[in-house]
Design an enzyme around this catalytic site. Structure first.
Site, short mmCIF file in Angstrom:
data_model
loop_
_atom_site.label_atom_id
_atom_site.label_comp_id
_atom_site.label_asym_id
_atom_site.label_seq_id
_atom_site.Cartn_x
_atom_site.Cartn_y
_atom_site.Cartn_z
N ASP A 226 103.07 69.73 -3.96
CA ASP A 226 103.95 70.17 -5.06
C ASP A 226 103.47 71.51 -5.64
O ASP A 226 102.27 71.69 -5.88
CB ASP A 226 103.93 69.17 -6.21
CG ASP A 226 104.26 67.74 -5.79
OD1 ASP A 226 103.94 67.37 -4.65
OD2 ASP A 226 104.83 67.01 -6.61
N HIS A 228 105.79 72.99 -8.18
CA HIS A 228 106.38 72.77 -9.51
C HIS A 228 106.50 74.03 -10.37
O HIS A 228 106.05 74.05 -11.52
CB HIS A 228 105.58 71.70 -10.28
CG HIS A 228 106.05 70.30 -10.00
ND1 HIS A 228 107.35 69.89 -10.23
CD2 HIS A 228 105.42 69.23 -9.49
CE1 HIS A 228 107.49 68.63 -9.89
NE2 HIS A 228 106.33 68.19 -9.42
N ASP A 255 109.10 69.32 -4.16
CA ASP A 255 108.82 69.60 -5.58
C ASP A 255 108.38 71.05 -5.77
O ASP A 255 107.31 71.34 -6.31
CB ASP A 255 107.80 68.62 -6.17
CG ASP A 255 108.43 67.27 -6.50
OD1 ASP A 255 109.58 67.02 -6.07
OD2 ASP A 255 107.79 66.46 -7.20
N ASP A 258 110.98 72.68 -11.21
CA ASP A 258 110.86 71.81 -12.39
C ASP A 258 109.44 71.84 -12.96
O ASP A 258 108.47 72.12 -12.27
CB ASP A 258 111.22 70.35 -12.07
CG ASP A 258 112.73 70.11 -12.07
OD1 ASP A 258 113.45 70.92 -12.65
OD2 ASP A 258 113.17 69.10 -11.48
N ARG A 259 109.37 71.50 -14.25
CA ARG A 259 108.11 71.48 -15.02
C ARG A 259 107.61 72.90 -15.31
O ARG A 259 107.63 73.34 -16.42
CB ARG A 259 107.02 70.67 -14.30
CG ARG A 259 107.31 69.18 -14.23
CD ARG A 259 107.13 68.54 -15.58
NE ARG A 259 107.22 67.09 -15.54
CZ ARG A 259 107.10 66.33 -16.61
NH1 ARG A 259 106.89 66.86 -17.78
NH2 ARG A 259 107.20 65.02 -16.52
N ASN A 287 111.35 64.65 -4.67
CA ASN A 287 112.24 63.94 -5.60
C ASN A 287 112.78 64.87 -6.68
O ASN A 287 113.79 64.55 -7.33
CB ASN A 287 111.51 62.74 -6.23
CG ASN A 287 110.31 63.15 -7.06
OD1 ASN A 287 109.41 63.84 -6.57
ND2 ASN A 287 110.26 62.74 -8.30
N HIS A 288 112.16 66.03 -6.89
CA HIS A 288 112.66 66.98 -7.90
C HIS A 288 113.69 67.95 -7.34
O HIS A 288 114.23 68.75 -8.10
CB HIS A 288 111.50 67.74 -8.56
CG HIS A 288 110.91 66.97 -9.70
ND1 HIS A 288 111.31 67.12 -11.01
CD2 HIS A 288 109.98 65.99 -9.71
CE1 HIS A 288 110.63 66.29 -11.78
NE2 HIS A 288 109.81 65.59 -11.01
N HIS A 336 107.24 63.75 1.35
CA HIS A 336 106.91 64.01 -0.05
C HIS A 336 106.33 62.78 -0.75
O HIS A 336 105.28 62.84 -1.38
CB HIS A 336 108.14 64.51 -0.81
CG HIS A 336 107.82 64.77 -2.26
ND1 HIS A 336 107.04 65.84 -2.66
CD2 HIS A 336 108.10 64.08 -3.39
CE1 HIS A 336 106.87 65.79 -3.96
NE2 HIS A 336 107.52 64.73 -4.43
N ARG A 384 106.43 54.26 -11.13
CA ARG A 384 107.39 55.28 -11.60
C ARG A 384 108.73 54.68 -12.00
O ARG A 384 109.55 55.34 -12.61
CB ARG A 384 107.67 56.28 -10.47
CG ARG A 384 106.47 57.09 -10.07
CD ARG A 384 106.82 57.95 -8.86
NE ARG A 384 105.63 58.53 -8.29
CZ ARG A 384 105.12 59.71 -8.64
NH1 ARG A 384 105.70 60.41 -9.58
NH2 ARG A 384 104.05 60.18 -8.06
N HIS A 411 103.42 64.51 -4.22
CA HIS A 411 104.09 63.67 -5.23
C HIS A 411 103.22 63.22 -6.40
O HIS A 411 103.74 62.81 -7.43
CB HIS A 411 104.68 62.46 -4.49
CG HIS A 411 105.67 61.63 -5.24
ND1 HIS A 411 106.65 62.15 -6.05
CD2 HIS A 411 105.86 60.27 -5.27
CE1 HIS A 411 107.40 61.16 -6.53
NE2 HIS A 411 106.94 60.02 -6.08
#
Length: 482
Positions: A226, A228, A255, A258-259, A287-288, A336, A384, A411
């Site tokens: 990731d 991010h 990923d 995001d964030r 997943n993002h 991922h 999660r 992840h």
């Protein structure tokens, strides 16, 4: 009676230690200490709600919902139980469930301005969701946004001084200039942004859901986890390990966005390298890379702010084209999230997934993007709240049944940037150091040299970035809980 008193006071000491660990952002340690306190005194809603808060910080929304629900059952008048559960529902994009919890908080604390504010934000989010659902076209009538865009018709103003693509070909000179502009917080003209994203879409569309990668003997291959939206840390990876090219190929394992608040810079850089050198960089879905996550965690707001609404739709469409997994030299399975709720899944089953959609809430595609390993054998519920947890025996059987040697996945934040589990058969790699500017973790990437393909793990620390906070473009409501 004496033992009971002693347990209660020991539990309280553990709670204080757990609070200290929480304040020091050592959330896993805090969870362990709260757990010990709960074992000594299971009737404390406070301990359960506090542990739920630590799970929230680690994005373990399923565990947070479980703990908050137990806190509510233990003490139905404890408002923080509803508060924590509402925040966890929100983290999963379950606005309607969150709304019920915040209505309860407001009922219990009618004069609390914070509860009022959060309820209003939640009501707004649910109204917006209902409106979007009402105007959404059925799948069969939806037209591709990409098909309606012709970037050739977009003029570039004479005063634009940024990177330019001459003609149809994305060159290394262009990518370097664009990266330098991004580093100096300059934007790319939307004509070129459209060109990069549309060309990448065409390439990704043509790929299978499971991509095979061949690394010739004497050559190497790098896998990153990731990123991010941490653009300056991405630049540092390239500084340490070289730019992507056919001689120096990479796989970025989902990923990308995001964030972090430089997600657009990250995705355009990765996509530009894909256009420049299709076999120099491989990209997997995380997943993002999905509408629901992008709506909550910042990418949608960032794209709207830096570009426009059309790009929001375009990225959502292109993310549905990203492959779900890769196999390197017929030996290393890279995904991922993780593995499956059933045994017997073959690589051919993954190849045949129709991935051109938003991720479903169950099934193989969901599990590939969301699952996590667990230390215990067998399978368990996901911390999660989506996907599942799987043990070393599950990993071993999957590898044996598909004649593979190793699972590499991402992840999850890891203190050292990576973790080796499941008897050495599974490696987690995470490439966003000091995640969200607060976790203090290292980042890592893995280099494999053919033919041995032994993992050589390189770790690195975060580098400075401009003073833009993570989640700067995130859903207002979610920022309140950060």
């Amino acid at each position: 009676m004496e033992t009971e008193k002693s347990n209660v006071s020991k539990a309280e000491e553990l709670k204080l230690l757990a609070n200290e660990a929480f304040n020091a952002r050592k959330y896993s340690l805090a969870i362990d200490l709260y757990t010990q306190a709960i074992e000594l005194n299971s009737q404390s809603a406070v301990y359960l709600a506090n542990r739920a808060f630590a799970h929230l910080r680690l994005e373990e929304y399923g565990s947070a919902i479980q703990d908050a629900t137990k806190a509510i059952e233990t003490d139905p008048k404890y408002s923080k139980g509803y508060y924590r559960r509402g925040a966890a529902h929100l983290g999963l994009g379950k606005f309607k469930d969150a709304l019920k919890d915040f209505q309860q908080v407001k009922k219990m604390c009618p004069n609390d301005p914070d509860a009022t504010k959060k309820l209003k934000e939640c009501e707004k989010a649910v109204m917006k969701l209902k409106f979007e659902e009402a105007i959404a076209l059925p799948e069969s009538e939806r037209r591709s946004i990409a098909e309606s865009i012709d970037f050739h018709t977009i003029d570039v103003e004479p005063q634009y001084s940024g990177a330019r693509i001459e003609g149809e070909v994305v060159t290394l000179d262009f990518v370097k200039k664009m990266m330098e502009d991004f580093k100096n917080q300059k934007f790319l003209h939307k004509r070129y942004a459209f060109q990069i994203v549309l060309q990448t879409r065409k390439m990704l569309q043509a790929l299978p859901s499971l991509v095979d990668i061949h690394v010739p003997d004497g050559k190497h291959f790098t896998v990153c986890g990731d990123v991010h939206g941490q653009y300056y840390d991405l630049l540092n990876i390239f500084e340490l390990n070289g730019l992507p090219s056919e001689e120096n190929p990479y796989l970025f394992n989902g990923d990308f966005v995001d964030r972090g608040s430089f997600s657009l810079e990250v995705i355009l850089t990765l996509f530009a390298f894909k256009c420049m050198s299709p076999s120099g960089i491989y990209l997997a879905r995380g997943n993002h890379e999905s509408k629901s996550m992008n709506k909550i965690y910042g990418f949608e707001g960032e794209v709207r702010s830096k570009l426009n609404e059309t790009f929001v739709e375009l990225f959502a469409e292109v993310f549905c084209c990203l492959p779900l997994a890769h196999v390197i030299n017929e030996k290393i399975f890279v995904v991922h999230g993780g593995l499956f709720s059933v045994d017997g899944v073959k690589l051919s089953d993954i190849r045949s997934i129709n991935r051109f959609c938003e991720p479903p809430e169950e099934g193989l595609m969901c599990e590939l993007l969301w699952s996590d390993p667990q230390p215990l054998p067998g399978r368990g519920p996901s911390k999660r709240g989506v996907g599942l947890s799987f043990g070393a025996d599950v990993t071993k059987r999957f590898l044996q049944e598909n004649s593979l040697d190793l699972v590499v996945r991402s992840h999850e934040v890891k203190d050292e940037g990576y973790e080796i589990e499941h008897d050495g058969k599974l490696i987690t790699v995470f490439s966003a150091p000091n995640y969200c500017d607060q976790m203090g973790n290292k980042g890592a990437f893995i280099r494999f040299e053919a033919p041995e393909m032994k993992p050589n793990i390189v770790t690195f620390s975060a580098v400075p970035h401009p003073d833009v906070k993570p989640m700067a473009y995130a859903n207002n409501f979610l920022r309140m809980f950060s």
